[in-house]
Structures are given as C-alpha cells and as structure tokens.
Design a protein around this motif. Structure first.
Motif, mmCIF file in Angstrom:
data_model
loop_
_atom_site.group_PDB
_atom_site.id
_atom_site.type_symbol
_atom_site.label_atom_id
_atom_site.label_comp_id
_atom_site.label_asym_id
_atom_site.label_seq_id
_atom_site.Cartn_x
_atom_site.Cartn_y
_atom_site.Cartn_z
ATOM 1 N N MET B 18 -5.562 -42.672 63.486
ATOM 2 C CA MET B 18 -6.096 -42.813 64.838
ATOM 3 C C MET B 18 -5.172 -43.665 65.701
ATOM 4 N N CYS B 19 -4.658 -44.703 65.081
ATOM 5 C CA CYS B 19 -3.759 -45.599 65.787
ATOM 6 C C CYS B 19 -2.491 -44.857 66.202
ATOM 7 N N ASP B 20 -2.007 -44.032 65.312
ATOM 8 C CA ASP B 20 -0.828 -43.222 65.620
ATOM 9 C C ASP B 20 -1.073 -42.369 66.856
ATOM 10 N N VAL B 21 -2.194 -41.694 66.847
ATOM 11 C CA VAL B 21 -2.529 -40.823 67.974
ATOM 12 C C VAL B 21 -2.610 -41.634 69.258
ATOM 13 N N ALA B 22 -3.290 -42.775 69.152
ATOM 14 C CA ALA B 22 -3.477 -43.607 70.342
ATOM 15 C C ALA B 22 -2.137 -43.987 70.944
ATOM 16 N N PHE B 23 -1.218 -44.405 70.109
ATOM 17 C CA PHE B 23 0.058 -44.852 70.648
ATOM 18 C C PHE B 23 0.950 -43.699 71.091
ATOM 19 N N LEU B 24 0.763 -42.579 70.450
ATOM 20 C CA LEU B 24 1.498 -41.401 70.909
ATOM 21 C C LEU B 24 1.087 -41.050 72.339
ATOM 22 N N LEU B 25 -0.221 -41.018 72.551
ATOM 23 C CA LEU B 25 -0.731 -40.736 73.890
ATOM 24 C C LEU B 25 -0.278 -41.816 74.865
ATOM 25 N N LEU B 26 -0.315 -43.030 74.416
ATOM 26 C CA LEU B 26 0.085 -44.139 75.263
ATOM 27 C C LEU B 26 1.529 -43.952 75.722
ATOM 28 N N ALA B 27 2.382 -43.626 74.756
ATOM 29 C CA ALA B 27 3.791 -43.419 75.076
ATOM 30 C C ALA B 27 3.924 -42.310 76.109
ATOM 31 N N PHE B 28 3.151 -41.240 75.930
ATOM 32 C CA PHE B 28 3.209 -40.126 76.866
ATOM 33 C C PHE B 28 2.803 -40.571 78.273
ATOM 34 N N PHE B 29 1.700 -41.290 78.347
ATOM 35 C CA PHE B 29 1.227 -41.672 79.681
ATOM 36 C C PHE B 29 2.129 -42.686 80.350
ATOM 37 N N ILE B 30 2.728 -43.553 79.539
ATOM 38 C CA ILE B 30 3.654 -44.509 80.144
ATOM 39 C C ILE B 30 4.821 -43.753 80.766
ATOM 40 N N LEU B 31 5.324 -42.776 80.040
ATOM 41 C CA LEU B 31 6.470 -42.039 80.561
ATOM 42 C C LEU B 31 6.084 -41.138 81.729
ATOM 43 N N ALA B 32 4.865 -40.620 81.684
ATOM 44 C CA ALA B 32 4.459 -39.675 82.720
ATOM 45 C C ALA B 32 4.010 -40.371 83.995
ATOM 46 N N THR B 33 3.663 -41.623 83.906
ATOM 47 C CA THR B 33 3.155 -42.325 85.081
ATOM 48 C C THR B 33 4.260 -42.519 86.103
ATOM 49 N N LYS B 34 3.938 -42.169 87.307
ATOM 50 C CA LYS B 34 4.854 -42.445 88.395
ATOM 51 C C LYS B 34 4.104 -43.395 89.319
ATOM 52 N N PHE B 35 4.481 -44.622 89.277
ATOM 53 C CA PHE B 35 3.772 -45.574 90.130
ATOM 54 C C PHE B 35 4.038 -45.253 91.585
ATOM 55 N N LYS B 36 3.041 -45.471 92.368
ATOM 56 C CA LYS B 36 3.229 -45.249 93.800
ATOM 57 C C LYS B 36 4.278 -46.229 94.284
ATOM 58 N N PRO B 37 5.289 -45.742 94.964
ATOM 59 C CA PRO B 37 6.291 -46.683 95.450
ATOM 60 C C PRO B 37 5.648 -47.641 96.453
ATOM 61 N N PRO B 38 6.014 -48.880 96.374
ATOM 62 C CA PRO B 38 5.410 -49.835 97.296
ATOM 63 C C PRO B 38 5.762 -49.460 98.718
ATOM 64 N N GLU B 39 4.792 -49.062 99.469
ATOM 65 C CA GLU B 39 5.069 -48.599 100.811
ATOM 66 C C GLU B 39 4.979 -49.748 101.800
ATOM 67 N N ALA B 40 5.984 -49.804 102.605
ATOM 68 C CA ALA B 40 6.000 -50.883 103.585
ATOM 69 C C ALA B 40 4.949 -50.627 104.656
ATOM 70 N N LEU B 41 4.684 -49.358 104.885
ATOM 71 C CA LEU B 41 3.711 -49.007 105.912
ATOM 72 C C LEU B 41 2.509 -48.393 105.215
#
Lengths: 175, 224
Positions: B18-41
């Motif tokens: 279960m732990c393996d799966v959890a971290f696999l998914l975690l790795a995927f989401f970390i890589l897939a996440t695109k943080f919103k660029p800090p917008e000045a406006l």
C-alpha cells in the motif's frame, strides 16, 4: 542497561554470542498515511480547470453606409447594458419603446423575440453603456451562445439612447 | 467432539504494498502538478459556457484590472517578439530606452507594462519588488485620440509577423466597459479582428437552447 560500548559483551553467558536477531520489519502504516496525505494535497493543488476562452470576431468598420449589412429593422432587438446590471431593450428601430429588464430575465426576452421572428433575419444588437461592467458584457455575449443567437453585434450607444435610458430610469423610479 | 482450535491471527496487514502505491501516486502528482504562476495582477475572470481552452502559445495578454486599468504582456516563450515590440515602441516614440534597461525588464518573469509611454523609461528600471508598492496608472485607452494600446498592438502585430498570434483579453468582473471598449477599438484600428476573452468555465444552464442543441448532437451539456 549497559551503554558502555563494546564492554557489554563480557556480561553475557557463555552460550550467547550474538544479540537476539531483531526483525527488520518496520510498521509502514504511518508512512502510508503520510503518503496519502501528500497525495491529497497535490491532487487539490493541481490546476484542474484551465481557463477557457471565448472567441470573438470583430466586424470591420465600414465608412460607407451603403456597404453596411442590411438588416430588417423589425427583426432586430437591441439590448443596452446599463448600470447596476440593468438591461434596457427595444425591438426594431424605435428606441422610444424602451423597456427594462434584468440579467435573469433577459433570456426570456431574447427567446421570445427569437420565436417571433424569421431565423434568417433575426439579429441582436448589444450596446454596453459607459456604466456597464466587463462582467455584464461577457455575460451578455455568453447569453448569445446559450440562446443560440447566430447574428449579434456590439455597437456603441448613441447620445439619444443615453437620454432615453435616463428617461426610462426616471419613469421606472417614479412607479 | 472437540472444536478445532482456530489460531489467533494477527490483524496487522503488510503495509509495504500500500505504501508503495501511495508513493508512486505521490510521485506522479508531484510531477504532474503545475503550480499557478504567481501573478502580479490578480483578476477575477467572468464565467462563460465556452468549452475551448484558452491558448497558451504565442500569447499576447491584455489584462484589465478591477479599476479598469489596462496592462499589456507577452508570454514568456516569445522573448524575441517581446524585445522587438519594446524596440519598436522605443523608436516610434523616442523614449530613449537603453539596452541595459530593456535587458533588465526582459529578465523579469511575467513582466507586464502598465504605464503610458512617457513613464515607460522610468517603469522599466523598477524591480518587481519596487513595483509591488507602486500604483501603476495603466496604459491609457479611454481617450480615442490617445489610445496607446493602438501603438502596442501595432508593434505586436509587426513582431509576430508570419506567426499566428493569440490576443487574450483578461478582464476583471468589476471593471467597467469603457476600458474593454478601448481595447476593442485599438484592436480594430490594427485590423486585428480576432481575439479571445479569458473566462472561467461553467456548465450550460439546463433547458436553454444551447443545452438542447448539445443534447441533440449527443454531446455532454457541461463545459469541461
């Protein structure tokens, strides 16, 4: 407990040479919890909904009035966006018959007119006044998509129409 | 008959898998996440039922903030065009912007322009930190004789020659129509008849004409 380095061995009995073999198994439950916690965090922070874009095509300004598209006056409904999310509208080319409505009811107004007119002539003219907000403008453009109005145009408000809006407003306030 | 003795089994489950799966998914989401660029406006865009995703390549963004001020920016991937636009404005308006000033501004991520031409030179020398504390006047668009977006769009059209450029208008809900009207006029003057309005997707109202049409053509009625 004796903590004095390697000196601990001599205390043990002659048969016991090594310490009891400990299991290498670790309880992975907390680690698993942490893993899922982080997953939830990243799922929520992932930008799910990308902003969409509304395509707009502007008409070319034609100087010569004869080159302009001819529309049947009776098939036109003009919507003017006033302040405080109010909409003033009139049918045809007679702005004096101006009526007032709101964004919630404008769909009925547009659809009612659409039902009564020939689809190939039907046209909506949108006139945002100086008091209209950007939100109003985009909403009314979106309304055109929702109501499947094929022909609509955005035009500036003429001074006479401003006066008429003023008039309609005072008339409604007096009621 | 004596009942067979059931050995007491431990309830502990092997968590490794279960732990393996959890971290696999975690790795995927970390890589897939695109943080919103800090917008000045920060801009609250209006809702619409449109389903087309806003373009993100070769983008020229015109932002209208809640006070109706107009800002102009070019996407990060179009550095050459960005430089050309600034050069064109510099020569056309005789602003005397030095190469160093231009370079400094080009290096600011998500840089935008929000001042009239006469303040542009001073504006370019400011660092992003300094800009946070300055109230920018915005690019003038309201006066039809001094609609400076016309010049910006002209320079942009020249810089993007031969390339498909996407003009995105990103306005705040609370801004008034005249600023938007000014931007439209500026676009018209440059014969740029096509632009996009950035909106938040919402579902098509149930029972409306479009909803019925979507249902009839077998498409889902929601805007996703």
């Amino acid at each position: 407990m004796d903590t004095s380095g390697g000196g601990g061995k001599h205390k043990k009995g002659p048969g016991v040479k090594k310490g009891k073999k400990l299991s290498t198994r670790v309880d992975l439950t907390p680690m698993c919890d942490l893993g899922f916690l982080l997953i939830t965090f990243f799922i929520f922070t992932t930008t799910m909904s990308q902003p969409t874009a509304m395509q707009m095509f502007l008409p070319k300004d034609v100087k010569n009035p004869e080159e302009q598209n001819k529309v049947k006056n009776s098939a036109v409904i003009t919507l003017m966006l006033g302040k405080d999310d109010k909409i003033y509208y009139y049918e045809g080319d007679d702005p004096t018959k101006m009526l007032q409505t709101t964004f919630k009811k404008v769909r009925d107004v547009v659809l009612d007119k659409k039902r009564r007119t020939d689809p190939k002539d039907f046209m909506v003219v949108l006139k945002p006044t100086q008091d209209a907000t950007y939100k109003n403008t985009v909403n009314i453009l979106d309304e055109m998509t929702i109501d499947e109005v094929k022909r609509y145009a955005m035009v500036d408000v003429s001074p006479t129409e401003y006066q008429l809006i003023q008039k309609t407003e005072t008339a409604n306030a007096g009621q | 008959m004596a009942r067979a003795k059931l050995p007491r089994k431990s309830t502990a489950v092997d968590m490794t898998a279960m732990c393996d799966v959890a971290f696999l998914l975690l790795a995927f989401f970390i890589l897939a996440t695109k943080f919103k660029p800090p917008e000045a406006l920060t801009v609250n865009t209006p809702n619409s039922v449109q389903t087309k995703i806003a373009s993100d390549k070769d983008v020229v963004t015109v932002t209208i903030d809640k006070a109706g001020k107009v800002y102009f920016s070019v996407s990060e991937s179009n550095r050459t065009e960005k430089g050309e636009i600034l050069d064109a404005i510099n020569t056309a308006k005789n602003l005397g912007i030095t190469d160093a000033e231009k370079k400094a501004w080009m290096n600011i991520p998500n840089a935008y322009i929000g001042v009239p031409f006469n303040q542009l030179k001073a504006f370019l020398t400011k660092t992003p930190e300094e800009l946070k504390h300055v109230v920018l006047p915005g690019i003038p668009v309201l006066d039809s004789n001094d609609n400076q977006m016309v010049d910006w769009f002209r320079a942009t059209a020249e810089a993007f020659q031969g390339k498909k450029m996407n003009v995105l208008v990103k306005g705040d809900d609370a801004s008034k129509y005249p600023s938007f009207g000014g931007v439209i006029n500026a676009l018209k003057k440059n014969d740029m008849m096509k632009f996009q309005i950035v909106t938040n997707p919402v579902a098509v109202p149930v029972g409306s004409e479009l909803y019925k049409a979507n249902m009839a053509s077998g498409r889902k009625g929601s805007a996703e």
